[in-house]
Design a protein around this motif. Structure first.
Motif, PDB file in Angstrom:
ATOM      1  N   ALA A 392      56.372  91.908   8.955  1.00 25.10           N
ATOM      2  CA  ALA A 392      57.461  91.853   7.973  1.00 25.10           C
ATOM      3  C   ALA A 392      57.794  90.423   7.559  1.00 25.10           C
ATOM      4  O   ALA A 392      58.585  90.207   6.635  1.00 25.10           O
ATOM      5  N   ASP A 393      57.170  89.430   8.207  1.00 26.42           N
ATOM      6  CA  ASP A 393      57.415  88.030   7.839  1.00 26.42           C
ATOM      7  C   ASP A 393      56.816  87.736   6.465  1.00 26.42           C
ATOM      8  O   ASP A 393      55.816  88.341   6.062  1.00 26.42           O
ATOM      9  N   GLY A 394      57.395  86.757   5.772  1.00 24.49           N
ATOM     10  CA  GLY A 394      56.843  86.335   4.490  1.00 24.49           C
ATOM     11  C   GLY A 394      55.455  85.752   4.659  1.00 24.49           C
ATOM     12  O   GLY A 394      55.179  85.051   5.637  1.00 24.49           O
ATOM     13  N   VAL A 395      54.577  86.007   3.708  1.00 25.22           N
ATOM     14  CA  VAL A 395      53.198  85.529   3.822  1.00 25.22           C
ATOM     15  C   VAL A 395      53.142  83.999   3.757  1.00 25.22           C
ATOM     16  O   VAL A 395      52.190  83.382   4.245  1.00 25.22           O
ATOM     17  N   GLY A 396      54.189  83.385   3.214  1.00 30.52           N
ATOM     18  CA  GLY A 396      54.230  81.932   3.097  1.00 30.52           C
ATOM     19  C   GLY A 396      54.313  81.205   4.423  1.00 30.52           C
ATOM     20  O   GLY A 396      54.017  80.010   4.479  1.00 30.52           O
ATOM     21  N   VAL A 397      54.709  81.891   5.505  1.00 31.44           N
ATOM     22  CA  VAL A 397      54.813  81.214   6.807  1.00 31.44           C
ATOM     23  C   VAL A 397      53.453  81.083   7.484  1.00 31.44           C
ATOM     24  O   VAL A 397      53.321  80.368   8.476  1.00 31.44           O
ATOM     25  N   LEU A 398      52.431  81.766   6.966  1.00 34.72           N
ATOM     26  CA  LEU A 398      51.108  81.729   7.587  1.00 34.72           C
ATOM     27  C   LEU A 398      50.372  80.439   7.229  1.00 34.72           C
ATOM     28  O   LEU A 398      50.634  79.827   6.203  1.00 34.72           O
ATOM     29  N   SER A 399      49.413  80.073   8.079  1.00 32.40           N
ATOM     30  CA  SER A 399      48.537  78.951   7.770  1.00 32.40           C
ATOM     31  C   SER A 399      47.622  79.340   6.619  1.00 32.40           C
ATOM     32  O   SER A 399      47.478  80.521   6.279  1.00 32.40           O
ATOM     33  N   GLY A 400      46.961  78.341   6.018  1.00 32.38           N
ATOM     34  CA  GLY A 400      46.069  78.611   4.891  1.00 32.38           C
ATOM     35  C   GLY A 400      44.959  79.581   5.239  1.00 32.38           C
ATOM     36  O   GLY A 400      44.613  80.474   4.455  1.00 32.38           O
ATOM     37  N   GLY A 401      44.381  79.428   6.429  1.00 32.03           N
ATOM     38  CA  GLY A 401      43.304  80.327   6.838  1.00 32.03           C
ATOM     39  C   GLY A 401      43.771  81.755   6.991  1.00 32.03           C
ATOM     40  O   GLY A 401      43.071  82.708   6.613  1.00 32.03           O
ATOM     41  N   ASN A 402      44.971  81.945   7.540  1.00 32.58           N
ATOM     42  CA  ASN A 402      45.497  83.297   7.701  1.00 32.58           C
ATOM     43  C   ASN A 402      45.944  83.897   6.374  1.00 32.58           C
ATOM     44  O   ASN A 402      45.843  85.101   6.169  1.00 32.58           O
ATOM     45  N   GLN A 403      46.408  83.061   5.440  1.00 31.30           N
ATOM     46  CA  GLN A 403      46.696  83.565   4.092  1.00 31.30           C
ATOM     47  C   GLN A 403      45.416  84.076   3.445  1.00 31.30           C
ATOM     48  O   GLN A 403      45.420  85.119   2.777  1.00 31.30           O
ATOM     49  N   GLN A 404      44.305  83.353   3.647  1.00 32.32           N
ATOM     50  CA  GLN A 404      43.026  83.802   3.091  1.00 32.32           C
ATOM     51  C   GLN A 404      42.624  85.143   3.686  1.00 32.32           C
ATOM     52  O   GLN A 404      42.092  86.014   2.988  1.00 32.32           O
ATOM     53  N   LYS A 405      42.900  85.337   4.965  1.00 32.10           N
ATOM     54  CA  LYS A 405      42.575  86.621   5.602  1.00 32.10           C
ATOM     55  C   LYS A 405      43.421  87.750   5.016  1.00 32.10           C
ATOM     56  O   LYS A 405      42.951  88.886   4.890  1.00 32.10           O
ATOM     57  N   VAL A 406      44.670  87.448   4.645  1.00 28.76           N
ATOM     58  CA  VAL A 406      45.515  88.475   4.024  1.00 28.76           C
ATOM     59  C   VAL A 406      44.939  88.884   2.673  1.00 28.76           C
ATOM     60  O   VAL A 406      44.897  90.075   2.328  1.00 28.76           O
ATOM     61  N   VAL A 407      44.460  87.908   1.885  1.00 29.79           N
ATOM     62  CA  VAL A 407      43.845  88.237   0.589  1.00 29.79           C
ATOM     63  C   VAL A 407      42.600  89.097   0.807  1.00 29.79           C
ATOM     64  O   VAL A 407      42.380  90.098   0.106  1.00 29.79           O
ATOM     65  N   LEU A 408      41.788  88.733   1.795  1.00 31.54           N
ATOM     66  CA  LEU A 408      40.599  89.533   2.105  1.00 31.54           C
ATOM     67  C   LEU A 408      40.994  90.940   2.539  1.00 31.54           C
ATOM     68  O   LEU A 408      40.400  91.926   2.105  1.00 31.54           O
ATOM     69  N   ALA A 409      42.017  91.041   3.396  1.00 32.55           N
ATOM     70  CA  ALA A 409      42.468  92.358   3.866  1.00 32.55           C
ATOM     71  C   ALA A 409      42.932  93.224   2.703  1.00 32.55           C
ATOM     72  O   ALA A 409      42.631  94.421   2.638  1.00 32.55           O
ATOM     73  N   LYS A 410      43.660  92.614   1.779  1.00 31.87           N
ATOM     74  CA  LYS A 410      44.184  93.353   0.617  1.00 31.87           C
ATOM     75  C   LYS A 410      43.055  94.008  -0.161  1.00 31.87           C
ATOM     76  O   LYS A 410      43.170  95.172  -0.581  1.00 31.87           O
ATOM     77  N   TRP A 411      41.949  93.281  -0.332  1.00 31.88           N
ATOM     78  CA  TRP A 411      40.855  93.812  -1.135  1.00 31.88           C
ATOM     79  C   TRP A 411      39.894  94.676  -0.322  1.00 31.88           C
ATOM     80  O   TRP A 411      39.367  95.672  -0.829  1.00 31.88           O
ATOM     81  N   LEU A 412      39.668  94.335   0.938  1.00 33.46           N
ATOM     82  CA  LEU A 412      38.778  95.162   1.759  1.00 33.46           C
ATOM     83  C   LEU A 412      39.382  96.543   2.005  1.00 33.46           C
ATOM     84  O   LEU A 412      38.648  97.519   2.204  1.00 33.46           O
ATOM     85  N   ALA A 413      40.711  96.618   1.968  1.00 37.65           N
ATOM     86  CA  ALA A 413      41.370  97.918   2.153  1.00 37.65           C
ATOM     87  C   ALA A 413      41.057  98.887   1.015  1.00 37.65           C
ATOM     88  O   ALA A 413      41.245 100.098   1.154  1.00 37.65           O
ATOM     89  N   THR A 414      40.551  98.369  -0.113  1.00 40.01           N
ATOM     90  CA  THR A 414      40.169  99.259  -1.223  1.00 40.01           C
ATOM     91  C   THR A 414      38.777  99.854  -1.027  1.00 40.01           C
ATOM     92  O   THR A 414      38.323 100.629  -1.866  1.00 40.01           O
ATOM     93  N   ARG A 415      38.109  99.451   0.070  1.00 40.72           N
ATOM     94  CA  ARG A 415      36.745  99.916   0.383  1.00 40.72           C
ATOM     95  C   ARG A 415      35.793  99.680  -0.796  1.00 40.72           C
ATOM     96  O   ARG A 415      35.199 100.611  -1.339  1.00 40.72           O
ATOM     97  N   PRO A 416      35.618  98.418  -1.190  1.00 40.26           N
ATOM     98  CA  PRO A 416      34.788  98.121  -2.367  1.00 40.26           C
ATOM     99  C   PRO A 416      33.298  98.252  -2.058  1.00 40.26           C
ATOM    100  O   PRO A 416      32.871  98.140  -0.905  1.00 40.26           O
ATOM    101  N   SER A 417      32.517  98.460  -3.095  1.00 39.33           N
ATOM    102  CA  SER A 417      31.066  98.396  -2.937  1.00 39.33           C
ATOM    103  C   SER A 417      30.558  97.011  -3.312  1.00 39.33           C
ATOM    104  O   SER A 417      29.470  96.605  -2.887  1.00 39.33           O
ATOM    105  N   VAL A 418      31.344  96.269  -4.126  1.00 39.50           N
ATOM    106  CA  VAL A 418      30.993  94.896  -4.508  1.00 39.50           C
ATOM    107  C   VAL A 418      32.213  94.009  -4.256  1.00 39.50           C
ATOM    108  O   VAL A 418      33.311  94.301  -4.725  1.00 39.50           O
ATOM    109  N   LEU A 419      31.999  92.934  -3.501  1.00 38.50           N
ATOM    110  CA  LEU A 419      33.069  91.982  -3.212  1.00 38.50           C
ATOM    111  C   LEU A 419      32.702  90.627  -3.808  1.00 38.50           C
ATOM    112  O   LEU A 419      31.678  90.045  -3.475  1.00 38.50           O
TER     113      LEU A 419
END
Length: 498
Positions: A392-419
């Motif tokens: 529930a914490d704001g995404v802004g408190v994360l380090s840059g690397g963990n923010q990148q993981k959140v972006v990856l998680a957001k898109w991988l959760a769509t189960r894409p065939s092309v990333l």
């Protein structure tokens, strides 16, 4: 008797609530020396810089100026003492000229208090002469490249007789030519007696520019040592506290059917006649110099920008121009270059950001199910080894690397065939880079087609099955992994290869 350091921290500790950002850290910056600062995201580098710059006051320990204890009441105090910080993204007044930005509040005056513009412009040219660069003092700051904006900030610093210059990730958004020019400026300042502190995630830059390097890990001082005799592996080991078996853990994956097909894609004035394929199980790199059109092709393929001619198909389904919704529905995902501006909503929580691409799935009647949203976020946080306190914490408190993981998680959760991933490791530390590379290799192994845009040649050569090189909006070469070298890629990127 040896001269004392120009600026130093002695056994400094700093906490924010329960978080100990710095723990008994010492560093010495000497005149005529460039000192590197290395560490993963969250290691305490930013807190150290802000303590030197007077933004933070230490809870314990001392700041020493010329060997004498000093207590900066704020950034203005530090600037008055000759400490200047050049940040990754400068903040100039866009509607003022270069000279006006440099001398804001300190303009030379003539009779009746009028600004002496001739003197101001002459002084500005003199400053740029010291730096060995040619910028027009009367040019408006609006429209300057990041590299030129940084030079204006450096000129402003030396106009205040700065004795210490802190360069915080200054090369992250620069092209190779701009980095070379910045290094020349840094060398000139060092030879003129400045003490420089240089912070970068690009280890090659630390080895090229610095004479000494201090390493932080989890807020603690790990080592301060000469760069000469140190290896990349030594520095990585100090940063992450373990052996990083390989920075590019690329594994062989079975290559399947064509997942993404781009045919003669054209956007007038941006890129022309671009054609390529990416198959399931492949990692294909799109390389080239800054401005070659790589990100623009990715944006058009995903539908953010409309193309003027050509065709894009995903798993045989033709996509309409300019429709991200259709692209997502067909199985396409895009992790953008600028995660803060384009990949995340910084005011929202970690779980809300991860759930943004799946609002229909998370809907229960007229409302979003908070439980479903949290379960989805927790699942992906565990899969990607996200480091966080609460979802529930704001995404802004994360380090840059963990923010990148959140972006990856957001898109991988769509189960894409092309990333499509645009600069997947820009601005993140070496340990997290290895994790992101491992993840991309695993995704390819699961049959996902990966199109990776990167400006880092080691990343391109280490991770790609094929390298597509762009030059001035056109596809200049396609190089298989076995034949890809720095020379072959750069020859194509600069237009020297057929």
């Amino acid at each position: 008797m040896a001269a004392p350091p120009t600026l130093a921290l002695a056994n400094v500790s700093k906490s924010f609530g329960a978080v100990r950002a710095l723990r008994d850290v010492s560093i010495e910056l000497f005149a005529g020396e460039t000192h590197g600062l290395a560490g993963e995201n969250g290691a305490g580098k930013s807190t150290l810089v802000k303590t030197l710059a007077g933004v933070h006051r230490p809870d314990s320990g001392q700041v020493l100026l010329g060997g004498e204890p000093v207590d900066f009441a704020g950034p203005a105090d530090a600037q008055q003492a000759g400490v200047a910080v050049i940040y990754q993204e400068p903040t100039l007044f866009p509607d003022l000229s270069v000279a006006e930005n440099i001398f804001m509040g300190r303009q030379p005056r003539r009779g009746l208090g009028r600004i002496d513009r001739r003197a101001m412009h002459a002084r500005t040219r003199e400053l740029f002469g010291r730096l060995g660069v040619a910028l027009d003092p009367e040019q408006p700051s609006r429209g300057l490249s990041i590299a030129d904006q940084q030079l204006v900030e450096i000129a402003k610093a030396i106009s205040r007789d700065a004795r210490v210059l802190v360069m915080d990730e200054p090369t992250a958004a620069l092209s190779g030519h701009e980095v070379t020019r910045l290094f020349s400026v840094a060398e000139a300042l060092r030879e003129q007696g400045c003490a420089l502190l240089f912070i970068s995630h690009r280890l090659d830059e630390i080895f090229t520019l610095c004479q000494r390097v201090t390493t932080l890990r989890d807020g603690a001082w790990i080592a301060g040592e000469p760069v000469e005799g140190l290896t990349h592996d030594d520095l990585i080991r100090r940063m992450v506290g373990r052996e990083v078996a390989t920075l590019f853990p690329k594994e062989e994956a079975p290559v399947g059917e064509v997942a993404l097909k781009v045919e003669r894609l054209t956007r007038e004035g941006v890129f022309t006649d671009v054609s390529f394929e990416v198959r399931r199980g492949e990692i294909v790199a799109l390389a080239g110099l800054v401005g070659a059109g790589r990100s623009e092709v990715a944006r058009a393929v995903f539908g953010i920008d409309r193309w003027d001619a050509g065709a894009v198909t995903v798993d045989g389904v033709a996509l309409p121009a300019g429709s991200p919704t259709a692209a997502m529905k067909a199985g396409l995902a895009l992790v953008p270059e600028d995660r803060r501006q384009q990949g995340l909503v910084m005011d929202l929580s970690i779980e809300r950001n991860i759930g943004l691409t799946g609002l229909r799935e998370l809907r229960r009647g007229p409302a979003i199910s908070r439980r479903a949203e949290r379960d989805r976020a927790r699942d992906w946080a565990l899969r990607l080894q996200l480091k966080f306190a609460r979802l529930a914490d704001g995404v802004g408190v994360l380090s840059g690397g963990n923010q990148q993981k959140v972006v990856l998680a957001k898109w991988l959760a769509t189960r894409p065939s092309v990333l499509i991933v645009d600069e997947p490791t820009r601005g993140i530390d070496v340990g997290t880079k290895a994790e992101v590379h491992r993840l991309l290799s695993e995704l390819a192994g699961q049959g996902i087609a990966v199109l990776m845009i990167s400006s880092e040649l080691p990343e391109v050569l280490g991770m790609a099955d094929r390298v597509l090189v762009m030059h001035e909006g056109r596809l200049a070469a396609e190089i298989p992994r076995a034949e890809a070298t720095e020379e072959s890629v750069m020859s194509a990127a600069t237009g020297r290869a057929a």
